[in-house]
Design an enzyme around this catalytic site. Structure first.
Site, short mmCIF file in Angstrom:
data_model
loop_
_atom_site.label_atom_id
_atom_site.label_comp_id
_atom_site.label_asym_id
_atom_site.label_seq_id
_atom_site.Cartn_x
_atom_site.Cartn_y
_atom_site.Cartn_z
N GLN A 164 32.58 48.61 1.03
CA GLN A 164 33.10 48.58 2.39
C GLN A 164 34.26 49.56 2.49
OE1 GLN A 164 36.28 46.66 3.04
NE2 GLN A 164 35.81 45.33 4.76
N SER A 183 39.95 50.19 4.96
CA SER A 183 41.40 50.47 4.83
C SER A 183 41.66 51.95 4.61
CB SER A 183 41.97 49.71 3.64
OG SER A 183 41.89 48.35 3.87
N SER A 189 36.66 48.70 -3.38
CA SER A 189 36.21 48.13 -4.65
C SER A 189 34.84 48.72 -4.99
CB SER A 189 36.06 46.62 -4.55
OG SER A 189 37.16 46.06 -3.91
N GLU A 231 34.56 38.54 5.82
CA GLU A 231 35.51 38.78 4.73
C GLU A 231 36.18 37.48 4.29
OE1 GLU A 231 38.87 41.41 5.54
OE2 GLU A 231 38.86 41.99 3.43
N GLU A 260 51.74 37.42 5.97
CA GLU A 260 52.26 37.47 7.35
C GLU A 260 51.11 37.52 8.36
OE1 GLU A 260 53.22 39.40 4.80
OE2 GLU A 260 55.21 38.56 4.42
#
Lengths: 374, 408
Positions: B130, B133, B165, B248, B376
């Site tokens: 995937q 990011s 990954s 996810e 967060e």
């Protein structure tokens, strides 16, 4: 996998919730805080009429013959409204003590009266600010007479009967016993105490040669006392979770409707994360307490450790939620008119009633060590 | 209240047990991949095991039968995993592909494409990764800058992805790219799948602070992708990405780690203030706190499984897992190192106490608090989706993406 309450138990929960939302709004709690009554006798009578004081009392003694899981859901709803009634003293502690350690005669005499609401009972261990242990219990029982002081005794100003932890003066390993003491007899002096939560009475009881009767304790009476505390820890955990959920819901409501710097305060991460933390603590408490309930229901081998874990988690959740509810409200939350105070006060009544959290954590780790050895 | 299987679940468990007993390799731990250096032989063993599972229908228990699944419920999938965990079988290599990429394909690709790609993925012949990011798009993943520009019937991709990954041994990937920098952030994205062996893709391992390498950076230079590899409409890539991100939460968890029991074991063996540390009240208090957190999460999972077992969707309580467990990993490890005094600094498994599990955990925990949603961001999610609090003000919602301040 069936790690949940049954449909019947959920129905009971709804029924109790409906009764309490109709009959025990926050004004009733405020009425007790500001008035002269020790408790709300009308709410108590309603609970009695629903049969709840006799929920776990066997049918032969006039109760409903339900199990501890039913008591857990009832406890949750009482906590949610911060009910000003002696349920934890009379039901979780005194009634459970009588069921487990009363003689047949004592059960026949008292359980029907507890089920019918004719009497209110309580349980007294603490004698001062010094943590009780088997070697420092001064209240003494000998030849049918009780002498000594208990304080603070929850609901002690008006309870009719007190299961009192005593020292039998014989000095053996089995010196700790439970005694049944009617509180209307000669030699009982009651003094109401000023506490942080006047919606739940506490009193000092001074016994001066009072008629009392020993219960049918095991060879290790102190262990019996601990067992009652373990049961109460799990039931109180549900009550604490109810109070914590009510606190979170109040805080959320306020965060949605209060605007500052041109927007809802609930849109600021400082507030969002605070409320998320309340939710997390509540869920951890709930999950631990579900396991506690399961152990209570099964009389399981892990009852002690589950009770300690429920106690630690639920006390943390209620203390945090009730204090941060005030913080979320800002100044208005610190006023006498605000309803935040009821949960803030009650969190300490429930959190302190069974001894300090440091002790419960110690008990928990002791259990863990024992489990590892075996 | 009980933890027992229903009769039907129990039958399934027995069936799975019998199959595993017959088919699972019984040699020593083969393990998953916890390093970039996955040898070809390890991949080969993973492929073999995956193919066996796929033949039996256990590779994707909840998928519909036409895609090679069992068409069974999530509780069956959990039961299979519980039983498989008792064996030393290869694990981890297919989690992202089968957990995130292929479900996205199943939702958005054409019938022909799914006929081509689902089965080889299920049988382990093709591995997927995937590519979301980027260096400047982490928590704000819709802020990706890798761009795709139209080139006849194709697209040319240029830019950089990160934290991918398995990129170096993967065959295919799914990628979200910016196709319209003039549109506001979420509206200028498109979504593709691509061949990871395409010319112009350059893969470099990232070295983490732990010294390990579990991820890659992937660079794209004029990588050509056909328009029919686009999933969803041009400019609607965010919608497709949400399908992936929804999966996810199911695919990423926190690994088993040293917990209160390891800490208890350590505390019995080290000395603090002239007595075993386990006798110290502060130590006992910490052990109790972490016990309560661990058990709380364990029983929260039981509550979720109960919902699954009843055929219901688990409640929002399942969202607290990583928020609690990742910081606990770090705090507990740090405390355990403290109990070792100055020697807590040792990170040589041959001389450090308990083979330096706490030191290693302390290092990797810093990453787990970030991966798959930071502490967060996860709190924001609880506050918004569970408690219904409003979103923070988004200053980038209506501004053209290329006019946003970008910082470093």
């Amino acid at each position: 996998m069936n790690f949940d309450f049954s449909e019947d138990q959920k129905l009971l929960k709804e029924q109790v919730a409906r009764y309490l939302s109709d009959n025990c709004p926050i004004e009733v709690v405020r009425g007790v805080l500001e008035g002269d009554d020790y408790y709300s006798s009308s709410v108590w009578k309603g609970l009695v009429d629903l049969g709840l004081t006799g929920a776990t009392i066997p049918e032969e003694y006039g109760g409903l013959g339900l199990g501890p899981l039913e008591l857990c859901v009832i406890a949750g709803e009482l906590g949610r409204v911060s009910a000003p009634v002696p349920f934890s003293s009379s039901v979780y502690m005194a009634t459970e003590s009588l069921k487990l350690f009363g003689t047949d005669q004592q059960k026949e005499k008292w359980l029907p009266k507890l089920a019918s609401g004719e009497i209110i009972a309580t349980f007294a261990l603490s004698e001062s600010a010094i943590e009780p242990n088997p070697n420092n219990i001064k209240c003494s029982f000998s030849s049918g007479k009780l002498n000594g002081i208990k304080m603070p005794v929850p609901d002690g100003s008006y309870a009719d009967l007190c299961i009192t932890v005593v020292n039998d003066q014989k000095g053996g390993a089995d010196k700790i016993k439970m005694a049944i003491v009617p509180l209307d007899g000669v030699g009982v002096n009651k003094k109401s105490l000023k506490t942080l939560d006047q919606t739940r009475d506490h009193a000092e009881l001074i016994f001066d040669n009072v008629d009392a009767e020993l219960m049918n304790n095991s060879d290790d009476g102190w262990n019996d006392v601990q067992h009652i505390f373990d049961i109460a820890a799990i039931l109180m955990a549900f009550e604490q979770i109810g109070g914590a959920e009510a606190s979170l819901s109040m805080a959320k409501e306020y965060a949605l409707n209060r605007f500052a710097f041109g927007r809802q305060i609930g849109s600021y991460q400082a507030i969002k994360h605070k409320l998320a933390d309340m939710y997390i603590k509540i869920e951890l408490a709930k999950s631990n307490s579900y396991f506690g309930a399961m152990m209570l229901n099964d009389d399981g081998a892990d009852l002690k450790i589950a009770a300690a874990a429920s106690r630690v988690a639920a006390t943390d959740a209620f203390n945090y939620a009730s204090q941060e509810n005030i913080q979320t409200h800002g100044g208005i939350g610190f006023t006498w008119e605000a309803d935040t105070q009821f949960y803030y006060r009650r969190s300490q009544v429930l959190g302190l009633a069974l001894g300090s959290i440091a002790s419960w954590k110690d008990k928990l780790v002791t259990q863990l060590e024992e489990k590892n050895i075996s | 209240m009980d933890f027992n299987d229903t009769a039907e679940e129990n039958n399934f468990r027995l069936e799975v047990r019998e199959w595993l007993e017959k088919n699972a390799p019984k040699d020593k731990k083969i393990g998953g991949y916890d390093s970039i250096d996955v040898e070809e032989s390890a991949l080969e063993r993973a492929r073999e095991w995956q193919a066996k599972k796929a033949d039996a229908g256990y590779a994707a228990i909840t998928w519909p039968k036409e895609y090679g699944g069992l068409g069974a419920s999530s509780i069956h999938s959990v039961i299979y995993s519980q039983e498989e965990a008792k064996y030393n079988v290869p694990s981890g290599i297919y989690d992202i592909g089968l957990g995130m990429c292929i479900p996205t394909m199943m939702a958005w690709a054409t019938k022909e494409q799914n006929e081509r790609y689902v089965e080889p993925a299920l049988y382990g012949k093709e591995i997927w990764c995937q590519l979301f990011s980027e260096p400047s798009a982490g928590s704000d993943v819709a802020g990706v800058r890798t761009k795709a520009e139209k080139d006849g019937d194709d697209w040319l991709i240029n830019g950089q992805k990160v934290w991918t990954s398995g990129a170096h041994f993967c065959d295919f990937g799914i990628i979200v790219v910016r196709t319209d920098p003039k549109a506001p952030k979420h509206k200028g994205l498109s979504f593709f799948f691509l061949d990871m062996k395409s010319p112009g893709i350059d893969i470099k391992p990232i070295r983490q602070i732990s010294g390990g390498s579990n991820f890659n950076e992937v660079f794209f230079t004029d990588v050509k992708v056909s328009d029919n590899q686009r999933l969803g409409e041009v400019g609607e890539g965010w919608k497709v990405a949400l399908t992936t991100l929804m999966n996810e939460r199911l695919a990423i968890g926190v690994p088993k780690s040293a917990d209160y029991s390891s800490l208890t074991q350590l505390a019995k063996n080290v000395i603090l203030n002239n007595k075993p540390a386990i006798k110290n009240d502060l130590v006992r208090s910490k052990i109790a706190d972490w016990y309560v957190q661990s058990e709380g999460l364990k029983y929260t999972k039981m509550r979720s499984l109960t919902s699954l077992s009843k055929g219901e969707t688990p409640g929002p309580e399942s969202s607290i897992g990583k928020i609690v467990s990742a910081p606990k990993m770090q705090d507990l490890a740090s405390f355990a190192m403290d109990l070792q005094g100055a020697a807590g600094i040792l990170n040589d498994p041959d001389i450090a106490l308990m083979h330096s599990i706490f030191q290693n955990q302390w290092m990797s925990a810093a990453g787990y608090r970030i991966a798959g949603g930071t502490d967060e961001i996860l709190r924001n999610i609880v506050a918004e989706r569970v408690l219904g609090l409003p979103q923070d003000i988004r200053v980038d919602k209506t501004v053209p993406f290329n006019e946003l301040p970008s910082g470093r």
